[in-house]
Design an enzyme around this catalytic site. Structure first.
Site, PDB file in Angstrom:
ATOM      1  CB  SER A 115     -27.218  59.787  26.768  1.00 17.93           C
ATOM      2  OG  SER A 115     -27.973  59.595  25.600  1.00 17.93           O
ATOM      3  CG  ASP A 255     -23.632  52.897  23.442  1.00 15.11           C
ATOM      4  OD1 ASP A 255     -24.776  53.357  23.345  1.00 15.11           O
ATOM      5  OD2 ASP A 255     -22.786  53.311  24.271  1.00 15.11           O
ATOM      6  CG  HIS A 282     -27.248  54.452  25.566  1.00 14.44           C
ATOM      7  ND1 HIS A 282     -26.303  55.104  24.790  1.00 14.44           N
ATOM      8  CD2 HIS A 282     -28.075  55.438  26.042  1.00 14.44           C
ATOM      9  CE1 HIS A 282     -26.549  56.405  24.803  1.00 14.44           C
ATOM     10  NE2 HIS A 282     -27.614  56.634  25.559  1.00 14.44           N
TER      11      HIS A 282
END
Length: 303
Positions: A115, A255, A282
């Protein structure tokens, strides 16, 4: 999900000095082995290492693993009184460089950036550090404006009443309300973590943000899709062609880091390999752990 993961016990943990502050770290495995250490760089900004603990399983295949909490949360120094001029990308770049040096691994390491950790590690890699052996960019934006465009697409796929609730509270500035949180959770269950109930490690990091949201709220905003913080216009796309280390890209079919979000990495990093996890959003390392570790070990063995 497979049998719940239990992280191997660390052989060392503590803090290293970072200027007048301290960075908390955890080492699993032997940093003095001939294999490069895999350094897990967590998301947020302002999250913690907890949700990435399962990467410690790589020690079973011979790779030492380093986790750390970035400044401002977890076991590192908290600075709730500091404002936006303090919390910069450069600060976290410097912290990562310092950690590598303090642990004595700056000449032999792999970065796993998840991320927000993805563009942070990509920016580090664009400087062509001599000791970087490999780079994994997982579920990550290279351009926040592009991320925001894709968030609008994903939000448009939510039930109309959920969209209305989110919009109403965002317009009113009441994103701290219980009603907004419940609507936000519907997005998270679709595009952040599809495992129900949420795994303990992910829940730990999630709650750490809410215990001290200083960094997350300052740089990002109240959640993943309502980005109003200092990063909202940030991009590293122009720097990606300078990366010359072997690179693995990872994202999930569901995602929030959509294919469009990941595409700049694939287009601009020479030779990048891209793996899509069909049953994940994710957090493929928690949603499809078996395949995730197969992909990771294959990549690491090829370095």
């Amino acid at each position: 999900m497979d049998v719940p993961f239990v992280a191997p016990k660390p052989i060392a943990k503590g803090t290293v000095p970072f200027g007048q502050y301290s960075t908390w770290y955890r080492v699993t495995g032997d940093l003095h082995s001939d294999r490069p250490a895999v350094v897990a760089v967590h998301g947020g900004p302002g999250s913690t290492h907890d949700y990435l603990l399962s990467l410690a399983a790589l020690t079973a295949e011979g790779w030492p693993v380093v986790h750390y909490d970035q400044l401002g949360n977890g076991g590192s120094t908290h600075l709730p009184e500091h404002g936006a001029d303090f919390w910069t990308v450069g600060l976290f770049e410097a912290e990562l460089d310092n950690l590598l040096t303090q642990l004595g691994i700056s000449q032999n390491y792999v970065l796993f950036g998840q991320s927000w950790g993805g563009p942070l590690t990509a920016k580090h890699a664009a400087g062509n550090p001599a000791g970087l052996r490999g780079l994994v960019i997982a579920n990550a934006p290279a351009s926040m404006p592009l991320w925001l465009r894709e968030m609008a697409v994903l939000k448009a796929g939510l039930p109309p009443e959920v969209q209305e609730t989110l919009r109403r509270h965002e317009d009113a500035g009441t994103t701290d309300s219980d009603e907004y949180f419940a609507a936000m959770r519907i997005f998270y269950d679709r595009h952040v973590c599809r495992v129900q109930p949420w795994p303990r490690d992910f829940m730990s990091s999630f709650m750490e943000i809410y215990n001290d949201p200083t960094v997350y709220y300052t740089m990002n905003g109240p959640n993943e899709f309502h980005v109003i913080g200092t990063l909202k216009d940030w991009s590293i796309v122009d720097e990606l062609p300078r990366i010359d280390t072997p690179t693995l890209l990872i994202n999930g079919r569901h995602d929030e880091a959509t294919a469009a979000v990941m595409q700049p990495y694939f287009e601009h990093i020479p030779g990048a390999r891209w793996e899509v996890f069909e049953e994940s959003s994710h957090l493929p390392h928690l949603e499809e752990p078996q395949r995730f570790f197969e992909v990771m070990v294959d990549f690491l063995k090829g370095l």
